[in-house]
Design an enzyme around this catalytic site. Structure first.
Site, PDB file in Angstrom:
ATOM      1  N   ARG A 169      26.560  82.397 -24.897  1.00 42.49           N
ATOM      2  CA  ARG A 169      27.707  81.569 -24.709  1.00 42.49           C
ATOM      3  C   ARG A 169      27.786  80.309 -25.498  1.00 42.49           C
ATOM      4  O   ARG A 169      26.691  79.733 -25.352  1.00 42.49           O
ATOM      5  CB  ARG A 169      27.955  81.181 -23.020  1.00 42.49           C
ATOM      6  CG  ARG A 169      28.710  80.317 -22.383  1.00 42.49           C
ATOM      7  CD  ARG A 169      28.483  80.391 -20.862  1.00 42.49           C
ATOM      8  NE  ARG A 169      29.412  79.417 -20.188  1.00 42.49           N
ATOM      9  CZ  ARG A 169      29.298  78.187 -19.614  1.00 42.49           C
ATOM     10  NH1 ARG A 169      27.934  77.663 -20.252  1.00 42.49           N
ATOM     11  NH2 ARG A 169      30.310  77.772 -19.233  1.00 42.49           N
ATOM     12  N   GLU A 185      34.111  74.600 -15.603  1.00 42.60           N
ATOM     13  CA  GLU A 185      33.957  73.951 -14.201  1.00 42.60           C
ATOM     14  C   GLU A 185      35.199  73.097 -13.780  1.00 42.60           C
ATOM     15  O   GLU A 185      35.101  71.821 -13.254  1.00 42.60           O
ATOM     16  CB  GLU A 185      32.741  72.760 -14.186  1.00 42.60           C
ATOM     17  CG  GLU A 185      31.259  73.787 -14.374  1.00 42.60           C
ATOM     18  CD  GLU A 185      30.147  72.799 -14.200  1.00 42.60           C
ATOM     19  OE1 GLU A 185      29.210  73.511 -13.737  1.00 42.60           O
ATOM     20  OE2 GLU A 185      30.216  71.882 -14.380  1.00 42.60           O
ATOM     21  N   GLU A 224      26.611  79.789 -15.615  1.00 47.16           N
ATOM     22  CA  GLU A 224      25.686  78.837 -15.656  1.00 47.16           C
ATOM     23  C   GLU A 224      24.773  78.889 -14.564  1.00 47.16           C
ATOM     24  O   GLU A 224      25.047  78.783 -13.382  1.00 47.16           O
ATOM     25  CB  GLU A 224      26.376  77.404 -15.593  1.00 47.16           C
ATOM     26  CG  GLU A 224      27.191  77.191 -17.103  1.00 47.16           C
ATOM     27  CD  GLU A 224      27.334  75.643 -16.875  1.00 47.16           C
ATOM     28  OE1 GLU A 224      26.862  74.881 -16.306  1.00 47.16           O
ATOM     29  OE2 GLU A 224      28.647  75.468 -17.441  1.00 47.16           O
TER      30      GLU A 224
END
Length: 367
Positions: free
Chosen positions: A71, A162, A264
């Protein structure tokens, strides 16, 4: 007699299968690592070694340990010139050469975007909402098309990072959901124009907060926001218990009928510091039952992996450990505008302070 022996052997074989750990029966589709800091680390002298201490290419070490995805984040015009299309293209070539897949994480900012800040890139500050949507489309298309043209098409793409409170504040704040939808769908359309097979991920933090996820994705559905995968951040020392995380990830997969992935997660392998910059997580046991040791790090990641594997209907895709290669290299600090800044995360990498691969790498690679 022979029949009895065969029956016994069959029973023993069945028992052996039953006693195998779950990951021996079905490996996760995604066994990944965020390595966004790698290009800058290498530029400033970062070194990586396998579990036997042999120096090598960090991506090759990860791939040989069983990881199959990387990523990489993308900033628009960062102060230090890193985490841009330039580094992305180079790292994508290297990763694909190792047989790994690629997730691209668009922050739509010149610096960190997360629940507390979603700052517009400086170049986009004065744009209207429609112009901002076009900028999102153009930036997304430009980066992904460059990947496609060099033969390293992205496999998954995050449209925003996020985005609990939306993106590109104030215009894209989800206090005005139609604006949020317009911007996110602009990114979605750009992804699909480059490659219809590429999966679009919408990513929230606070992976143990079911109320947040229901509120957010209910509103996403009501406002026509398009996506393929739900991405979660889950840091056990911040985001609630493992049980709360499991309840949430199971619920959102079932409720929205979408695959889910932990994009994450991380855990410390030590309480020690390596670069003179205070670490963010310093407790000896940041989550109950899992000490900040190499063994504790490996066990916690294995537990998160087992939770993802158990998501109903096979909708749990896997996980990425965040910033696996962000070791304590002078010059590779957290603030792109401050060359003297340090790294508060090196005690959560997958390489120890001797630059050697930690046990958690092999565990993650075989989940």
């Amino acid at each position: 007699m022979m029949k009895r022996i065969l029956t016994t052997l069959l029973l023993l074989a069945a028992l052996a299968v039953a006693q195998q750990p779950a990951h021996a029966q079905a490996r996760l589709q995604i066994r990944g690592a965020d390595v966004s800091s790698l290009a800058k680390s290498e530029a400033f002298g970062g070194v990586y070694r396998d579990a036997r201490g042999r120096r090598g290419d960090a991506l090759r070490i990860l791939a040989q340990a069983g990881l199959n995805y990387i990523r990489l984040k993308v900033w628009v015009n960062p102060a230090d010139g890193y985490n841009t299309k330039t580094q992305l293209l180079a790292l994508a070539r290297r990763a694909k050469a190792q047989g790994m897949k690629l997730m691209v994480d668009f922050h739509y900012s010149d610096t960190w975007a997360d629940p507390g800040k979603q700052f517009k890139p400086a170049a986009w500050e004065s744009l209207t909402l429609d112009q901002l949507s076009q900028a999102v489309y153009d930036h997304t298309f430009d980066v992904l098309d460059a990947l496609r043209r060099q033969g390293t098409t992205a496999d998954m793409v995050q449209v925003g990072n996020e985005i609990n409170g939306g993106l590109l504040w104030p215009d894209g704040s989800n206090s005005t959901w139609p604006n949020t939808a317009q911007l996110l769908n602009a990114g979605y359309d750009a992804v699909k124009r480059v490659s219809s097979a590429t999966k679009v991920v919408l990513h929230l933090a606070n992976g143990g907060d079911n109320g947040l996820y229901r509120w957010w994705f209910d509103n996403a559905g009501a406002n026509g926001i398009r996506y393929d995968v739900i991405g979660l951040s889950y840091y056990p020392y911040w985001h609630g218990t493992l049980e709360a995380f499991q309840a949430n990830i199971n619920d959102v997969a079932t409720r929205y009928g979408k695959p889910v992935a932990v994009v994450e997660t991380a855990y410390p392998f030590t309480t020690a510091d390596d670069d003179g910059w205070p670490n963010i997580i310093t407790a000896a046991e940041p989550y109950p039952g899992y000490r900040a040791t190499p063994q504790g790090q490996a066990a916690l990641l294995a537990k998160v992996g087992d939770i993802v594997r158990a998501v109903p209907n096979g909708l749990g895709l896997g996980l990425f450990i965040w910033e696996a290669t962000w070791t304590g290299v002078k010059g590779n600090g957290w603030d792109p505008a401050d060359p003297s800044s340090g790294n508060g995360w090196e005690n959560q990498a997958l390489f120890d302070y001797g630059d050697r691969a930690l046990p958690a790498m092999g565990v993650l690679g075989h989940l």
